[in-house]
Design a protein around this motif. Sequence first.
Motif, PDB file in Angstrom:
ATOM      1  N   ASP A  53       0.831  -1.207   0.000  1.00  0.00           N
ATOM      2  CA  ASP A  53       0.000   0.000   0.000  1.00  0.00           C
ATOM      3  C   ASP A  53       0.868   1.261   0.000  1.00  0.00           C
ATOM      4  O   ASP A  53       0.583   2.224  -0.707  1.00  0.00           O
ATOM      5  CB  ASP A  53      -0.939   0.011   1.207  1.00  0.00           C
ATOM      6  N   PHE A  54       1.943   1.256   0.782  1.00  0.00           N
ATOM      7  CA  PHE A  54       2.854   2.406   0.820  1.00  0.00           C
ATOM      8  C   PHE A  54       3.596   2.534  -0.516  1.00  0.00           C
ATOM      9  O   PHE A  54       3.820   3.637  -1.001  1.00  0.00           O
ATOM     10  CB  PHE A  54       3.856   2.282   1.964  1.00  0.00           C
ATOM     11  N   ARG A  55       3.990   1.402  -1.096  1.00  0.00           N
ATOM     12  CA  ARG A  55       4.680   1.414  -2.383  1.00  0.00           C
ATOM     13  C   ARG A  55       3.773   2.044  -3.445  1.00  0.00           C
ATOM     14  O   ARG A  55       4.213   2.839  -4.264  1.00  0.00           O
ATOM     15  CB  ARG A  55       5.057  -0.015  -2.778  1.00  0.00           C
ATOM     16  N   SER A  57       1.145   4.134  -2.921  1.00  0.00           N
ATOM     17  CA  SER A  57       0.816   5.538  -2.658  1.00  0.00           C
ATOM     18  C   SER A  57       2.037   6.456  -2.635  1.00  0.00           C
ATOM     19  O   SER A  57       1.960   7.598  -3.078  1.00  0.00           O
ATOM     20  CB  SER A  57       0.032   5.674  -1.349  1.00  0.00           C
ATOM     21  N   ASN A  58       3.163   5.993  -2.107  1.00  0.00           N
ATOM     22  CA  ASN A  58       4.336   6.857  -1.941  1.00  0.00           C
ATOM     23  C   ASN A  58       5.455   6.571  -2.931  1.00  0.00           C
ATOM     24  O   ASN A  58       6.383   7.359  -3.046  1.00  0.00           O
ATOM     25  CB  ASN A  58       4.894   6.749  -0.525  1.00  0.00           C
ATOM     26  N   GLY A  59       5.420   5.419  -3.575  1.00  0.00           N
ATOM     27  CA  GLY A  59       6.441   5.069  -4.557  1.00  0.00           C
ATOM     28  C   GLY A  59       7.682   4.447  -3.946  1.00  0.00           C
ATOM     29  O   GLY A  59       7.843   4.366  -2.730  1.00  0.00           O
ATOM     30  N   ILE A  60       8.548   4.004  -4.840  1.00  0.00           N
ATOM     31  CA  ILE A  60       9.831   3.395  -4.463  1.00  0.00           C
ATOM     32  C   ILE A  60      10.914   4.443  -4.641  1.00  0.00           C
ATOM     33  O   ILE A  60      11.019   5.067  -5.696  1.00  0.00           O
ATOM     34  CB  ILE A  60      10.116   2.159  -5.338  1.00  0.00           C
ATOM     35  N   VAL A  61      11.718   4.640  -3.613  1.00  0.00           N
ATOM     36  CA  VAL A  61      12.790   5.633  -3.652  1.00  0.00           C
ATOM     37  C   VAL A  61      13.966   5.104  -4.463  1.00  0.00           C
ATOM     38  O   VAL A  61      14.519   5.791  -5.305  1.00  0.00           O
ATOM     39  CB  VAL A  61      13.234   6.018  -2.222  1.00  0.00           C
ATOM     40  N   ARG A  62      14.349   3.855  -4.222  1.00  0.00           N
ATOM     41  CA  ARG A  62      15.401   3.177  -4.983  1.00  0.00           C
ATOM     42  C   ARG A  62      15.212   1.692  -4.827  1.00  0.00           C
ATOM     43  O   ARG A  62      14.574   1.239  -3.878  1.00  0.00           O
ATOM     44  CB  ARG A  62      16.794   3.647  -4.577  1.00  0.00           C
ATOM     45  N   SER A  63      15.795   0.913  -5.753  1.00  0.00           N
ATOM     46  CA  SER A  63      15.528  -0.515  -5.749  1.00  0.00           C
ATOM     47  C   SER A  63      16.609  -1.278  -6.488  1.00  0.00           C
ATOM     48  O   SER A  63      17.323  -0.711  -7.318  1.00  0.00           O
ATOM     49  CB  SER A  63      14.170  -0.760  -6.434  1.00  0.00           C
ATOM     50  N   ASN A  64      16.739  -2.558  -6.161  1.00  0.00           N
ATOM     51  CA  ASN A  64      17.547  -3.482  -6.953  1.00  0.00           C
ATOM     52  C   ASN A  64      16.826  -4.831  -6.925  1.00  0.00           C
ATOM     53  O   ASN A  64      15.686  -4.912  -6.454  1.00  0.00           O
ATOM     54  CB  ASN A  64      19.009  -3.546  -6.462  1.00  0.00           C
ATOM     55  N   ALA A  65      17.458  -5.876  -7.394  1.00  0.00           N
ATOM     56  CA  ALA A  65      16.792  -7.177  -7.507  1.00  0.00           C
ATOM     57  C   ALA A  65      16.421  -7.785  -6.153  1.00  0.00           C
ATOM     58  O   ALA A  65      15.501  -8.598  -6.071  1.00  0.00           O
ATOM     59  CB  ALA A  65      17.683  -8.151  -8.277  1.00  0.00           C
ATOM     60  N   ASP A  74       5.863   9.971   7.336  1.00  0.00           N
ATOM     61  CA  ASP A  74       6.297  10.403   8.667  1.00  0.00           C
ATOM     62  C   ASP A  74       7.803  10.280   8.865  1.00  0.00           C
ATOM     63  O   ASP A  74       8.284  10.045   9.979  1.00  0.00           O
ATOM     64  CB  ASP A  74       5.567   9.620   9.767  1.00  0.00           C
ATOM     65  N   GLY A  75       8.575  10.400   7.779  1.00  0.00           N
ATOM     66  CA  GLY A  75      10.030  10.366   7.888  1.00  0.00           C
ATOM     67  C   GLY A  75      10.624   8.980   8.065  1.00  0.00           C
ATOM     68  O   GLY A  75      11.791   8.856   8.426  1.00  0.00           O
ATOM     69  N   ILE A  76       9.862   7.931   7.783  1.00  0.00           N
ATOM     70  CA  ILE A  76      10.352   6.559   7.961  1.00  0.00           C
ATOM     71  C   ILE A  76      10.519   5.894   6.601  1.00  0.00           C
ATOM     72  O   ILE A  76       9.614   5.910   5.769  1.00  0.00           O
ATOM     73  CB  ILE A  76       9.386   5.717   8.834  1.00  0.00           C
ATOM     74  N   GLY A  77      11.687   5.308   6.392  1.00  0.00           N
ATOM     75  CA  GLY A  77      11.972   4.550   5.182  1.00  0.00           C
ATOM     76  C   GLY A  77      11.952   3.071   5.498  1.00  0.00           C
ATOM     77  O   GLY A  77      12.352   2.652   6.583  1.00  0.00           O
ATOM     78  N   CYS A  78      11.483   2.265   4.551  1.00  0.00           N
ATOM     79  CA  CYS A  78      11.421   0.815   4.741  1.00  0.00           C
ATOM     80  C   CYS A  78      12.305   0.134   3.711  1.00  0.00           C
ATOM     81  O   CYS A  78      12.126   0.345   2.504  1.00  0.00           O
ATOM     82  CB  CYS A  78       9.987   0.318   4.587  1.00  0.00           C
ATOM     83  N   ILE A  79      13.252  -0.660   4.170  1.00  0.00           N
ATOM     84  CA  ILE A  79      14.019  -1.510   3.270  1.00  0.00           C
ATOM     85  C   ILE A  79      13.199  -2.793   3.143  1.00  0.00           C
ATOM     86  O   ILE A  79      13.140  -3.594   4.073  1.00  0.00           O
ATOM     87  CB  ILE A  79      15.437  -1.777   3.810  1.00  0.00           C
ATOM     88  N   GLU A  80      12.514  -2.909   2.003  1.00  0.00           N
ATOM     89  CA  GLU A  80      11.615  -4.044   1.769  1.00  0.00           C
ATOM     90  C   GLU A  80      12.386  -5.163   1.080  1.00  0.00           C
ATOM     91  O   GLU A  80      12.988  -4.967   0.035  1.00  0.00           O
ATOM     92  CB  GLU A  80      10.443  -3.618   0.883  1.00  0.00           C
ATOM     93  N   LEU A  81      12.374  -6.339   1.675  1.00  0.00           N
ATOM     94  CA  LEU A  81      13.028  -7.506   1.087  1.00  0.00           C
ATOM     95  C   LEU A  81      12.118  -8.121   0.037  1.00  0.00           C
ATOM     96  O   LEU A  81      10.925  -8.295   0.283  1.00  0.00           O
ATOM     97  CB  LEU A  81      13.338  -8.546   2.166  1.00  0.00           C
ATOM     98  N   HIS A  82      12.676  -8.441  -1.140  1.00  0.00           N
ATOM     99  CA  HIS A  82      11.888  -9.145  -2.144  1.00  0.00           C
ATOM    100  C   HIS A  82      12.730 -10.114  -2.959  1.00  0.00           C
ATOM    101  O   HIS A  82      12.351 -10.488  -4.071  1.00  0.00           O
ATOM    102  CB  HIS A  82      11.088  -8.187  -3.037  1.00  0.00           C
ATOM    103  N   SER A  83      13.851 -10.557  -2.401  1.00  0.00           N
ATOM    104  CA  SER A  83      14.634 -11.590  -3.055  1.00  0.00           C
ATOM    105  C   SER A  83      13.910 -12.927  -2.862  1.00  0.00           C
ATOM    106  O   SER A  83      12.935 -13.013  -2.121  1.00  0.00           O
ATOM    107  CB  SER A  83      16.039 -11.655  -2.448  1.00  0.00           C
ATOM    108  N   PHE A 110      15.345  10.658   5.675  1.00  0.00           N
ATOM    109  CA  PHE A 110      14.518   9.884   6.600  1.00  0.00           C
ATOM    110  C   PHE A 110      15.061   9.985   8.023  1.00  0.00           C
ATOM    111  O   PHE A 110      16.257  10.036   8.246  1.00  0.00           O
ATOM    112  CB  PHE A 110      14.473   8.407   6.186  1.00  0.00           C
ATOM    113  N   ALA A 111      14.138   9.957   8.977  1.00  0.00           N
ATOM    114  CA  ALA A 111      14.528  10.012  10.395  1.00  0.00           C
ATOM    115  C   ALA A 111      14.796   8.625  10.948  1.00  0.00           C
ATOM    116  O   ALA A 111      15.475   8.475  11.962  1.00  0.00           O
ATOM    117  CB  ALA A 111      13.423  10.683  11.208  1.00  0.00           C
ATOM    118  N   GLY A 112      14.251   7.603  10.307  1.00  0.00           N
ATOM    119  CA  GLY A 112      14.435   6.231  10.782  1.00  0.00           C
ATOM    120  C   GLY A 112      14.120   5.234   9.684  1.00  0.00           C
ATOM    121  O   GLY A 112      13.540   5.585   8.658  1.00  0.00           O
TER     122      GLY A 112
END
Length: 152
Positions: A53-55, A57-65, A74-83, A110-112
């Motif tokens: 849902d965040f992806r 509405s807010n998009g992906i900032v950067r990505s790789n495989a 709210d200043g929070i970044g998520c490193i989403e695993l998708h390997s 990002f703050a966290g």
Amino acid sequence: MKALGLPVSPRVEACSLPATPPGTLATAADCFQPEKKKLEPVATFPGHARIADFRRSNGIVRSNAGASLVDLGDGIGCIELHSLKNAIGGDVLALASAVLNPDSEAVRDFAGFVIASDRENFSVGANLMQLLMAAQEGEWEELARSFMASRR
């Protein structure tokens, strides 16, 4: 399939949507219910957030495989695993190292950060096949860099 002149089985036919008026396209938050022959919103649960849902509405900032940096707001970044099975390998470590580097734009923006995934299981752990292949090829410096990146 019909447009290509291919045969359509009764089961596939049962899953097809009736023609919809313009402006009523399905969104990623919709799910087709074959028995009702209509789109319905995907169930949500109070207090439970989905990275998808965040992806959306807010998009992906950067990505790789192996991973993506998603803005959760709210200043929070998520490193989403998708390997594959969310295994921690070179791609995941490379993105995490780049994002969490004190001089990176992400650290300034990002703050966290959180590391997460929408999958049922968080991660199977290290990508041992990748580590074995690097060791067999004598890529000791690369292994050392990966190991040191994971310890930061």
